[in-house]
Enzyme design. Structure first.
Site, mmCIF file in Angstrom:
data_model
loop_
_atom_site.group_PDB
_atom_site.id
_atom_site.type_symbol
_atom_site.label_atom_id
_atom_site.label_comp_id
_atom_site.label_asym_id
_atom_site.label_seq_id
_atom_site.Cartn_x
_atom_site.Cartn_y
_atom_site.Cartn_z
ATOM 1 N N LEU A 79 20.367 44.274 -48.476
ATOM 2 C CA LEU A 79 20.443 43.894 -47.066
ATOM 3 C C LEU A 79 21.318 44.893 -46.314
ATOM 4 O O LEU A 79 22.466 45.125 -46.689
ATOM 5 C CB LEU A 79 21.018 42.482 -46.910
ATOM 6 C CG LEU A 79 20.264 41.365 -47.629
ATOM 7 C CD1 LEU A 79 20.801 40.000 -47.192
ATOM 8 C CD2 LEU A 79 18.766 41.443 -47.382
ATOM 9 N N ARG B 75 32.102 46.286 -35.680
ATOM 10 C CA ARG B 75 33.536 46.532 -35.851
ATOM 11 C C ARG B 75 33.862 47.944 -36.344
ATOM 12 O O ARG B 75 35.023 48.337 -36.390
ATOM 13 C CB ARG B 75 34.132 45.482 -36.790
ATOM 14 C CG ARG B 75 34.329 44.139 -36.108
ATOM 15 C CD ARG B 75 34.707 43.054 -37.092
ATOM 16 N NE ARG B 75 33.556 42.617 -37.879
ATOM 17 C CZ ARG B 75 33.642 41.824 -38.936
ATOM 18 N NH1 ARG B 75 34.819 41.412 -39.360
ATOM 19 N NH2 ARG B 75 32.537 41.452 -39.601
ATOM 20 N N GLY C 297 20.008 36.031 -39.747
ATOM 21 C CA GLY C 297 20.725 35.490 -40.901
ATOM 22 C C GLY C 297 20.275 36.105 -42.208
ATOM 23 O O GLY C 297 19.215 36.739 -42.288
ATOM 24 N N ALA D 27 43.043 97.026 -51.034
ATOM 25 C CA ALA D 27 43.321 96.084 -49.949
ATOM 26 C C ALA D 27 42.559 96.470 -48.689
ATOM 27 O O ALA D 27 42.449 97.641 -48.353
ATOM 28 C CB ALA D 27 44.815 96.070 -49.666
ATOM 29 N N ARG E 109 38.116 110.356 -43.954
ATOM 30 C CA ARG E 109 39.075 110.296 -42.862
ATOM 31 C C ARG E 109 39.374 111.694 -42.311
ATOM 32 O O ARG E 109 39.246 112.699 -43.002
ATOM 33 C CB ARG E 109 40.351 109.593 -43.303
ATOM 34 C CG ARG E 109 41.032 110.276 -44.450
ATOM 35 C CD ARG E 109 42.314 109.550 -44.815
ATOM 36 N NE ARG E 109 42.955 110.244 -45.903
ATOM 37 C CZ ARG E 109 43.054 109.770 -47.131
ATOM 38 N NH1 ARG E 109 42.538 108.605 -47.441
ATOM 39 N NH2 ARG E 109 43.653 110.476 -48.059
HETATM 40 C C1 UD1 Z 1 27.701 36.029 -46.259
HETATM 41 C C2 UD1 Z 1 27.452 34.723 -47.023
HETATM 42 C C3 UD1 Z 1 28.789 34.125 -47.478
HETATM 43 C C4 UD1 Z 1 29.533 35.132 -48.317
HETATM 44 C C5 UD1 Z 1 29.715 36.444 -47.570
HETATM 45 C C6 UD1 Z 1 30.265 37.484 -48.497
HETATM 46 C C7 UD1 Z 1 25.437 33.753 -46.036
HETATM 47 C C8 UD1 Z 1 24.906 32.766 -45.102
HETATM 48 N N1 UD1 Z 1 26.759 33.813 -46.145
HETATM 49 O O1 UD1 Z 1 28.437 35.666 -45.100
HETATM 50 O O2 UD1 Z 1 28.547 32.946 -48.220
HETATM 51 O O3 UD1 Z 1 30.806 34.588 -48.665
HETATM 52 O O4 UD1 Z 1 28.428 36.940 -47.108
HETATM 53 O O5 UD1 Z 1 30.564 38.642 -47.780
HETATM 54 O O6 UD1 Z 1 24.692 34.477 -46.655
HETATM 55 N N2 UD1 Z 1 22.472 40.834 -42.913
HETATM 56 C C9 UD1 Z 1 21.205 41.237 -42.599
HETATM 57 N N3 UD1 Z 1 20.475 40.529 -41.715
HETATM 58 C C10 UD1 Z 1 20.953 39.398 -41.116
HETATM 59 C C11 UD1 Z 1 22.253 38.994 -41.437
HETATM 60 C C12 UD1 Z 1 22.998 39.714 -42.336
HETATM 61 O O7 UD1 Z 1 20.735 42.258 -43.119
HETATM 62 O O8 UD1 Z 1 20.211 38.791 -40.326
HETATM 63 C C13 UD1 Z 1 23.258 41.611 -43.866
HETATM 64 C C14 UD1 Z 1 24.461 42.260 -43.200
HETATM 65 O O9 UD1 Z 1 24.168 43.591 -42.826
HETATM 66 C C15 UD1 Z 1 25.516 42.212 -44.279
HETATM 67 C C16 UD1 Z 1 25.126 41.022 -45.139
HETATM 68 O O10 UD1 Z 1 23.782 40.732 -44.831
HETATM 69 O O11 UD1 Z 1 25.459 43.348 -45.102
HETATM 70 C C17 UD1 Z 1 26.017 39.819 -44.951
HETATM 71 O O12 UD1 Z 1 25.906 39.371 -43.626
HETATM 72 P P1 UD1 Z 1 27.138 38.745 -42.869
HETATM 73 O O13 UD1 Z 1 26.685 38.310 -41.525
HETATM 74 O O14 UD1 Z 1 28.285 39.643 -42.948
HETATM 75 O O15 UD1 Z 1 27.397 37.440 -43.748
HETATM 76 P P2 UD1 Z 1 28.705 36.611 -43.820
HETATM 77 O O16 UD1 Z 1 28.773 35.743 -42.634
HETATM 78 O O17 UD1 Z 1 29.854 37.472 -44.105
#
Ligand code: UD1
Ligand code: CA
Length: 458
Positions: free
Chosen positions: A12, A19, A82, A381, A441
């Site tokens: 993912l 940030r 998500g 040199a 030279r």
């Molecule tokens: C997620 C977990 C949480 C865990 C935490 C660890 C879920 C719902 N929660 O939370 O339990 O403790 O990771 O770090 O899974 N991403 C996508 N597409 C999306 C959303 C996220 O590709 O629509 C990717 C983000 O780029 C990231 C990762 O998924 O690399 C995690 O997403 P993030 O939103 O950071 O999840 P957390 O809320 O931290």
């Protein structure tokens, strides 16, 4: 040994990474010289999966271009709804007999051994990588029943005070059978505090369908740490570098200070090597036995043979240094610099695309480019090979036992025969035959009683 011929890896990487405060997509920020997501891809490849999917969103084209890997199946998640929604974009790529491993493009230091443990446990359905944290804030909590079996994952934002006390957290990394995952993904909804489709909700579904959710933990916390900002990036960089340094020392290299070395690639090496502080290694570097490397060098894609001494402040880029040679201080070996055995390349000397023969010395303030230098040559040199006419590069050939006096220019193409001596301050524009002494030279002139000009009175 686990059999991974049916492994389907989903990385993912669609998150925006706000940030980081950067126009560069988060997963392209580098750790040890490689994009974050490249680390995850490299670790994935070690598992020899059937397919690696990368779910991208923000800055997708840039990520694909930069990674440029035909083995990756890129899957677009146009809107970030998500983690469950992200994995759902890959449904078409999931075959029933496969085991699916979920990884994250911004969690770069996950280890192969940890993933192998996780995959082994997933054979009867589902396994999760969890971790115990003194401060679990922000993470999804692992909720277990009275028998200690996993019941669900509750996200911090949906958690009661009691659940927030739980120290065991979800790292997000999990392995699950594809056939099961597909069914559960289709049942996800977003009725939660963040109005997101949570991947973590499939855990409760698995439990409901009478599967045991196994858990395993990584040996090191940094393996599951993610990068959300540049502070965390620098923290992970230090973990990575510390581990590289420890490995070098375990393998017989003396480091003046293991906190002051940076390895952005791989070092293949022999024994009895000592490396002083602040040296940066990039790409593939090989170092023989009994080598000493001084402080503040940058060494990239280069070969250093046995018994070589690299003195401080030297830069080697795609260069090769033969046995017993001495380089630096303040030397610069550019791409294609090939030094034979027992050569000396001294301070403020630049060598580019040139061969320097056995025992030859170029000790001070010199540029040697596009040249072939024979054995036992001494280049004085301030010698310059004038290899560029403004349009094209030309070669200089200097045969064995040549002595070149200081401040000489060799205007290429030009060939200096064996045993030639060139007087200091010469500009050589024509070939010189073997055994000659050559100078160009102007003969020294003196004017007796010479008066220097004086300032006009106002
Ligand atoms: C997620 C977990 C949480 C865990 C935490 C660890 C879920 C719902 N929660 O939370 O339990 O403790 O990771 O770090 O899974 N991403 C996508 N597409 C999306 C959303 C996220 O590709 O629509 C990717 C983000 O780029 C990231 C990762 O998924 O690399 C995690 O997403 P993030 O939103 O950071 O999840 P957390 O809320 O931290
Ligand atoms: Ca996160």
């Amino acid at each position: 040994m686990s059999n991974n011929s049916h492994l389907n890896i989903v990385i993912l990487a669609a998150g925006q990474g706000t940030r980081m405060k950067s126009s560069l997509p988060k997963v392209l920020h580098t750790l040890a010289g490689l994009p974050l997501v490249q680390h995850v891809i490299n670790t994935s490849k070690k598992l020899k999966p059937e397919i690696i999917n990368v779910v991208y969103g923000h800055g997708g084209e840039q990520v694909q271009q930069q990674i440029n890997d035909p083995d990756i199946n890129w899957v677009l998640q146009a809107e970030q709804l998500g983690t469950g929604h992200a994995v759902d974009q890959v449904t078409d790529q999931l075959k029933n007999e496969q085991l699916v491993l979920i990884l994250y493009g911004d969690v770069p230091l996950i280890k192969n051994e940890t993933l192998i443990k996780l995959l082994d446990q997933a054979k009867d359905g589902f396994s999760l990588l969890t971790m115990n944290l003194d401060n679990p804030q922000g993470y999804g909590r692992i909720v277990r029943n009275t028998n200690g079996l996993v019941e669900n994952i509750t996200e911090e934002k949906d958690a009661s005070e009691e659940i927030k006390e739980i120290k065991e957290v979800n790292t997000g990394i999990l392995a699950v059978k594809a056939s099961l995952l597909k069914g559960w993904l289709s049942q996800l909804d977003n009725s939660n505090a963040q109005k997101e489709y949570y991947l973590t909700d499939v855990i409760a579904m698995a439990v409901k369908d009478n599967f045991t959710v196994h858990t395993t933990q990584p040996d090191n916390e940094y393996e599951v740490m993610g990068v959300n900002n540049r502070l965390q990036l620098s923290e992970l960089e230090r973990y990575y570098q510390q581990e590289q340094a420890n490995k070098l020392m375990t393998d017989g290299i003396t480091l003046a200070d293991p906190t002051r070395i940076d390895i952005r690639g791989e070092i293949i090496h022999g024994q009895d090597i000592s490396i002083d502080i602040n040296t940066v290694f990039e790409g593939n570097v090989s170092i023989g036995n009994n080598v000493s490397i001084g402080a503040n060098c940058v060494i990239k894609n280069s070969k250093i043979a046995d018994g070589v001494v690299i003195l401080p402040m030297s830069i080697l880029d795609n260069a090769s240094v033969g046995k017993g040679s001495k380089v630096g201080p303040f030397a610069r070996l550019r791409p294609g610099a090939v030094l034979s055995e027992n050569t000396h390349i001294g301070n403020f000397v630049e060598i580019k695309k040139s061969f320097i023969g056995l025992g030859s010395k170029v000790n001070h303030l010199t540029y040697v480019g596009d040249s072939l230098v024979g054995k036992n040559v001494n280049i004085g040199a301030g010698t310059i090979t004038c290899n560029y006419d403004g349009a094209n590069k030309h070669q200089t050939i200097i045969e064995d036992n040549v002595f070149i006096g200081s401040a000489t220019q060799l205007v290429a193409p030009v060939k200096i025969g064996k045993n030639v001596t060139i007087g200091a301050g010469s500009t050589i524009t024509m070939d010189v035959a073997d055994d000659e002494l050559v100078t160009t030279r102007v003969k020294q002139k003196s004017i007796r009683g010479w008066k220097r000009p004086v300032k006009n009175k106002k």
